[in-house]
Design a protein around this motif. Structure first.
Motif, PDB file in Angstrom:
ATOM      1  N   SER A   2     -17.625   6.157  41.414  1.00 47.67           N
ATOM      2  CA  SER A   2     -17.656   5.734  42.844  1.00 47.67           C
ATOM      3  C   SER A   2     -18.533   4.363  43.197  1.00 47.67           C
ATOM      4  O   SER A   2     -18.187   3.427  43.745  1.00 47.67           O
ATOM      5  N   THR A   5     -16.957  -0.987  40.701  1.00 48.67           N
ATOM      6  CA  THR A   5     -15.628  -1.112  40.948  1.00 48.67           C
ATOM      7  C   THR A   5     -15.179  -2.203  39.577  1.00 48.67           C
ATOM      8  O   THR A   5     -15.939  -3.251  39.338  1.00 48.67           O
ATOM      9  N   ASP A   7     -12.483  -4.442  37.902  1.00 48.08           N
ATOM     10  CA  ASP A   7     -11.299  -5.187  38.168  1.00 48.08           C
ATOM     11  C   ASP A   7     -11.229  -6.128  37.180  1.00 48.08           C
ATOM     12  O   ASP A   7     -12.052  -6.508  36.261  1.00 48.08           O
ATOM     13  N   ARG A  11     -15.763  -6.541  35.159  1.00 48.91           N
ATOM     14  CA  ARG A  11     -15.666  -5.484  33.946  1.00 48.91           C
ATOM     15  C   ARG A  11     -16.728  -5.507  33.045  1.00 48.91           C
ATOM     16  O   ARG A  11     -16.660  -4.867  32.020  1.00 48.91           O
ATOM     17  N   THR A  46     -19.937  -5.545  37.260  1.00 52.80           N
ATOM     18  CA  THR A  46     -19.660  -4.599  38.130  1.00 52.80           C
ATOM     19  C   THR A  46     -20.618  -3.786  38.378  1.00 52.80           C
ATOM     20  O   THR A  46     -20.890  -2.979  39.336  1.00 52.80           O
TER      21      THR A  46
END
Length: 139
Positions: A2, A5, A7, A11, A46
């Motif tokens: 969590s 993130t 995307d 990455r 990230t």
């Protein structure tokens, strides 16, 4: 996970290792060099990852803040699981911290089994850095 993130634009993970008390400037300069060598910008990170014994290390936290990326940490046992995927395993590091690599292993651990190293470990006088990325599955 969590804390991070993943995307299309974020990455990559920057893995860092350092001796206790390494100056922020040294670790930041190495991080910038690592991103340049990997051909990415800080906006593509990230997370910044390291070993849990560096959870309160000011230089690592400063680099994460510099790139506006969360800092994530893993225990030595988890990092040791990444040994088969390391480009530069080290018996010296193993003797000191209980895993065969910190920067490479932390970057890979943060992204999971589908991650790959984009940049193997590079070093400054008191720190190491590596970059991993994960490809995104097309649905």
């Amino acid at each position: 996970m969590s804390e991070i993130t993943i995307d299309e634009t974020r990455r990559h993970v920057l893995g860092l290792g350092c001796e206790r008390g390494t100056p922020d400037g040294e670790v930041r300069a190495l991080a910038v060099e690592a991103l340049r060598a990997a051909g990415i910008s800080g906006a593509e990170l990230t997370a910044v990852a390291s070993i849990d014994s560096r959870r309160q290390e000011p230089a690592i936290l400063a680099v994460a803040a510099h790139f506006s990326a969360p800092a994530v940490f893993f225990d030595a046992a988890r990092l040791e699981e990444e040994t088969p995927r390391l480009r530069n395993p080290s018996e010296i590091v193993f003797a000191r911290v209980g895993c065969h690599g910190v920067a490479e292993a932390a970057a890979l651990a943060a992204l999971g089994m589908d991650a790959e190293l984009v940049l193997g470990k590079i070093k400054s006088q008191h720190a190491t850095a590596a970059v991993a990325r994960i490809g995104l599955q097309k649905a």
